[in-house]
Structures are given as structure tokens and as C-alpha cells.
Write a protein that holds these residues in place. Structure first.
Motif, PDB file in Angstrom:
ATOM      1  N   HIS A  89       0.851  -1.178   0.000  1.00 26.85           N
ATOM      2  CA  HIS A  89       0.000   0.000   0.000  1.00 26.85           C
ATOM      3  C   HIS A  89       0.893   1.235   0.000  1.00 26.85           C
ATOM      4  N   VAL A  90       1.309   1.619  -1.174  1.00 31.84           N
ATOM      5  CA  VAL A  90       2.189   2.778  -1.321  1.00 31.84           C
ATOM      6  C   VAL A  90       1.614   3.680  -2.394  1.00 31.84           C
ATOM      7  N   GLY A  91       2.084   4.914  -2.409  1.00 33.15           N
ATOM      8  CA  GLY A  91       1.642   5.825  -3.446  1.00 33.15           C
ATOM      9  C   GLY A  91       1.470   7.230  -2.911  1.00 33.15           C
ATOM     10  N   ARG A  92       0.864   8.055  -3.739  1.00 27.95           N
ATOM     11  CA  ARG A  92       0.648   9.463  -3.409  1.00 27.95           C
ATOM     12  C   ARG A  92      -0.792   9.817  -3.746  1.00 27.95           C
ATOM     13  N   LEU A  93      -1.407  10.602  -2.873  1.00 31.79           N
ATOM     14  CA  LEU A  93      -2.797  11.012  -3.051  1.00 31.79           C
ATOM     15  C   LEU A  93      -2.872  12.530  -2.910  1.00 31.79           C
ATOM     16  N   THR A  94      -3.451  13.191  -3.899  1.00 26.19           N
ATOM     17  CA  THR A  94      -3.614  14.642  -3.852  1.00 26.19           C
ATOM     18  C   THR A  94      -5.098  14.967  -3.820  1.00 26.19           C
ATOM     19  N   ILE A  95      -5.522  15.646  -2.756  1.00 27.92           N
ATOM     20  CA  ILE A  95      -6.928  15.989  -2.552  1.00 27.92           C
ATOM     21  C   ILE A  95      -7.083  17.502  -2.618  1.00 27.92           C
ATOM     22  N   ALA A  96      -7.966  17.974  -3.480  1.00 25.82           N
ATOM     23  CA  ALA A  96      -8.297  19.399  -3.548  1.00 25.82           C
ATOM     24  C   ALA A  96      -9.569  19.638  -2.732  1.00 25.82           C
ATOM     25  N   CYS A  97      -9.596  20.704  -1.954  1.00 29.93           N
ATOM     26  CA  CYS A  97     -10.753  20.908  -1.083  1.00 29.93           C
ATOM     27  C   CYS A  97     -10.846  22.361  -0.643  1.00 29.93           C
ATOM     28  N   ALA A 141      -5.058  17.210  -9.127  1.00 31.77           N
ATOM     29  CA  ALA A 141      -5.564  16.533  -7.931  1.00 31.77           C
ATOM     30  C   ALA A 141      -6.332  15.288  -8.343  1.00 31.77           C
ATOM     31  N   ASP A 142      -6.327  14.273  -7.465  1.00 28.94           N
ATOM     32  CA  ASP A 142      -7.041  13.031  -7.760  1.00 28.94           C
ATOM     33  C   ASP A 142      -8.550  13.230  -7.707  1.00 28.94           C
ATOM     34  N   PHE A 143      -9.011  14.016  -6.730  1.00 28.66           N
ATOM     35  CA  PHE A 143     -10.430  14.346  -6.632  1.00 28.66           C
ATOM     36  C   PHE A 143     -10.578  15.567  -5.738  1.00 28.66           C
ATOM     37  N   GLY A 263     -19.591  16.975  -1.233  1.00 29.75           N
ATOM     38  CA  GLY A 263     -19.329  15.636  -1.723  1.00 29.75           C
ATOM     39  C   GLY A 263     -18.011  15.577  -2.460  1.00 29.75           C
ATOM     40  N   ILE A 264     -17.863  14.563  -3.275  1.00 27.55           N
ATOM     41  CA  ILE A 264     -16.611  14.301  -3.978  1.00 27.55           C
ATOM     42  C   ILE A 264     -16.807  14.497  -5.474  1.00 27.55           C
ATOM     43  N   ALA A 265     -15.961  15.319  -6.062  1.00 27.08           N
ATOM     44  CA  ALA A 265     -15.963  15.548  -7.509  1.00 27.08           C
ATOM     45  C   ALA A 265     -14.718  14.898  -8.105  1.00 27.08           C
ATOM     46  N   TYR A 266     -14.899  14.151  -9.198  1.00 28.37           N
ATOM     47  CA  TYR A 266     -13.774  13.453  -9.816  1.00 28.37           C
ATOM     48  C   TYR A 266     -14.031  13.342 -11.317  1.00 28.37           C
ATOM     49  N   LYS A 267     -12.990  12.998 -12.067  1.00 28.57           N
ATOM     50  CA  LYS A 267     -13.123  12.950 -13.517  1.00 28.57           C
ATOM     51  C   LYS A 267     -13.947  11.742 -13.953  1.00 28.57           C
ATOM     52  N   GLU A 268     -13.523  10.567 -13.557  1.00 31.79           N
ATOM     53  CA  GLU A 268     -14.247   9.334 -13.870  1.00 31.79           C
ATOM     54  C   GLU A 268     -13.656   8.213 -13.019  1.00 31.79           C
ATOM     55  N   LYS A 269     -14.459   7.182 -12.764  1.00 27.89           N
ATOM     56  CA  LYS A 269     -14.006   6.099 -11.890  1.00 27.89           C
ATOM     57  C   LYS A 269     -12.741   5.438 -12.407  1.00 27.89           C
ATOM     58  N   PRO A 274      -5.702   3.610  -7.063  1.00 24.58           N
ATOM     59  CA  PRO A 274      -6.111   2.782  -5.922  1.00 24.58           C
ATOM     60  C   PRO A 274      -6.147   3.567  -4.610  1.00 24.58           C
ATOM     61  N   ALA A 275      -5.181   4.477  -4.401  1.00 25.79           N
ATOM     62  CA  ALA A 275      -5.171   5.276  -3.170  1.00 25.79           C
ATOM     63  C   ALA A 275      -6.404   6.156  -3.092  1.00 25.79           C
ATOM     64  N   ALA A 276      -6.784   6.764  -4.217  1.00 25.27           N
ATOM     65  CA  ALA A 276      -7.974   7.609  -4.233  1.00 25.27           C
ATOM     66  C   ALA A 276      -9.228   6.791  -3.943  1.00 25.27           C
ATOM     67  N   ARG A 277      -9.315   5.595  -4.536  1.00 21.33           N
ATOM     68  CA  ARG A 277     -10.482   4.753  -4.305  1.00 21.33           C
ATOM     69  C   ARG A 277     -10.570   4.321  -2.838  1.00 21.33           C
TER      70      ARG A 277
END
Length: 307
Positions: A89-97, A141-143, A263-269, A274-277
């Protein structure tokens, strides 16, 4: 494919400064300059205009940036998918908020997420509605965690209702009021969130057709609350925005009630890493009773997902 040069290019476009990019990415400033100079030679056109206080993208640099960001997003998705298959479980997650979300709401989720996935680095990007939509659309950003209003073509998952409140000085007659009638806004100097920051307040004013006397506008929630505390006027803000500043001002529910949907806005599933999910799944599965108790949010009657 060696993508380090594109990672450096994308970060320099974000910071506007080679030295800052070098510090953020663990390189020396000469190494960053040399990498970008070689990339410019490889591409056949300049990417940056050097200025006294930093750099700016050239028109060619701005043209290729969305494609580079999309390429890097696909790389992150591939790396995390491979790691997930390997049981890592590694990686990077970028959240805009919104800033209010990062201050009040996200710490609940981040603490649990980091406990379960300590190998995933999380970066928060704070901004208004227009900023978040742009960052998610351009794969910076991822979402995004934001209000549903004005999300454009992004997909959407509804989570909570955040009531709008009247923000007034801590004095009479406000302290004796149980709710603030929206028609009385015209009797007070008004401080308004700037365009592009929070569309829900503007929508409320448009819906009620009330025209308050606007004395100040600001993109900064803290600045608006501070102006109210200093008797420069009143404002309407989401409750989450004021929650950790309530000792400075007085909050009143509106009559009639208004709210924003968070809520959560994202481009597409298929584009979610995997980190974002994992993070989104954690939010959806979290006991909303605790969040409601701490933050005063209302759980949406049912989750609504649109694409």
C-alpha cells in the motif's frame, strides 16, 4: 519510460520557482535547471520564461502541461495498481478541497487513513470552487471535496448537507434571536464571498432575490469572519466555515433554511488511483453519526452518484 523530467516540469509549473521545486523534490537547483534545459532541447521549444522572482510557463509550456499532468496521473495509477497486486500500500494522493474542509472535516478521515495506509503520502490543495474544478479536470488533484454547485462536467458523489448560517457580531439584538430572517439582510452592511470561491451564497441571494448592501468581498473565510467580529457588517457562510471560529462571532440559522451539498468531484471512476479509491471508500463507510456530532453536517438522505 523515464518520467522524472516531466515530474520536475510539472512541479516547476506549479511552484513557479526552480529552487522551490528542487527543495520539494530533493534535488539541487542546478540539477533542476539542467533537467529542464535538456527537456527544452529535446522538445525543441522553450518551456519557461525566466524572471527576476521565478519562472512562468511559455505558451508552448501551457499547451503541453495538461498532457504531461495526464501522463503523470496514469503513471501514478499504474504504480499503485502494481503495488496493490503485490499486496503493498504505497503511493501518493492529492486531494483538492475548501479550506474549511481541510481544517475541520478532513483530519477525522486522514488520521484513520494514515493508520491503515501509512505508505501513502497525502497532499492537500486548498482553494475555491473554480480552483478545485480546474485542478481535478487537469489531473493536478485526484479528486475534490467541495460543493456540488458549478462542478461542470465532473462526476459527483453526494455526502453531506452543510447548512448556511448568518454570521453576525456577538451582541444584541442578535444574541436574543433564534433564527435570522433572510429579508433582514438588507438592513445590515454585508460581506460577501468573492465570485468563484463559494457559489452557494450567491445562489441563495439569487433565489431569495434579496439585494443586501455589499460593503466588502473576500476570498478568505477568516478575513470575512474577522470583519464581522470587528463590526464591519454581517455575512452568510456555510456552518463548516465558521465552526472553528465561532468564538469570534455569533452564528444563527437562516429563516427559511438553506444549505450546500458537500461531496466528492472526480473525472471518472476509471481514472481514480487505488489510493484515491481507498480514501473515498473510507469516507463513504465512515460512521456519519460521529461526523455529524463533531461538525454539524447532515447526512444526505441517500448517496447520489452521477457521471
Amino acid at each position: 519510460m523515464e518520467l522524472t523530467k516531466y515530474e520536475i516540469f510539472a512541479d516547476a509549473a506549479k511552484t513557479g520557482n526552480f529552487t522551490k521545486t528542487a527543495d520539494r523534490m530533493g534535488y539541487t537547483q542546478p540539477a533542476v535547471s539542467r533537467t529542464l534545459r535538456l527537456l527544452e532541447q529535446e522538445l525543441g521549444f522553450p518551456l519557461f520564461v525566466r524572471q527576476k522572482n521565478g519562472v512562468e510557463l511559455t505558451s508552448s509550456g501551457r499547451t503541453i502541461l495538461p498532457h504531461v499532468l495526464a501522463l503523470l496521473a496514469q503513471q501514478r495509477q499504474l504504480e499503485q495498481q502494481v503495488a496493490e497486486i503485490q499486496g503493498l500500500h504505497v503511493g501518493r494522493l492529492t486531494i483538492a478541497c475548501f479550506a474549511s474542509v481541510s481544517r475541520v472535516l478532513l483530519p477525522h478521515f486522514l488520521a484513520s487513513f494514515q493508520k491503515n495506509f501509512p505508505g501513502i503520502t497525502v497532499e492537500l490543495m486548498e482553494g475555491g470552487t473554480d480552483d478545485i474544478v480546474r485542478w481535478v479536470s487537469e489531473s493536478v488533484a485526484d479528486f475534490g471535496i467541495m460543493s456540488h454547485r458549478q462542478i461542470g462536467t465532473l462526476s459527483w458523489l453526494s455526502l453531506w448537507r452543510d447548512p448556511l448560517v448568518a454570521v453576525v457580531p456577538r451582541e444584541e439584538p442578535f444574541l436574543s434571536m433564534e433564527a435570522f430572517p433572510v429579508e433582514k439582510m438588507t438592513a445590515q452592511p454585508f460581506i460577501l464571498s468573492a465570485d468563484g470561491t463559494d457559489y452557494d451564497i450567491h445562489h441563495m441571494l439569487s433565489t431569495t432575490k434579496i439585494r443586501p448592501t455589499i460593503r466588502f468581498t473576500s476570498k478568505d473565510d477568516h478575513a470575512i469572519v474577522s470583519m464581522v467580529a470587528n463590526h464591519l457588517g454581517m455575512s452568510i457562510l456555510p456552518r463548516l466555515v465558521v465552526l472553528d471560529l465561532a468564538h469570534l462571532v455569533h452564528m444563527l440559522p437562516l429563516a427559511p433554511e438553506f444549505h450546500r451539498t458537500l461531496g466528492i468531484a472526480y473525472k471518472e471512476k476509471s481514472a481514480l488511483t487505488p489510493a484515491a479509491r481507498k480514501f473515498i471508500d473510507q469516507i463513504v463507510k465512515t460512521d456519519t453519526a460521529k461526523i455529524q456530532e463533531l461538525d454539524g453536517l447532515e447526512d444526505c438522505a441517500e448517496l447520489e452518484e452521477t457521471e
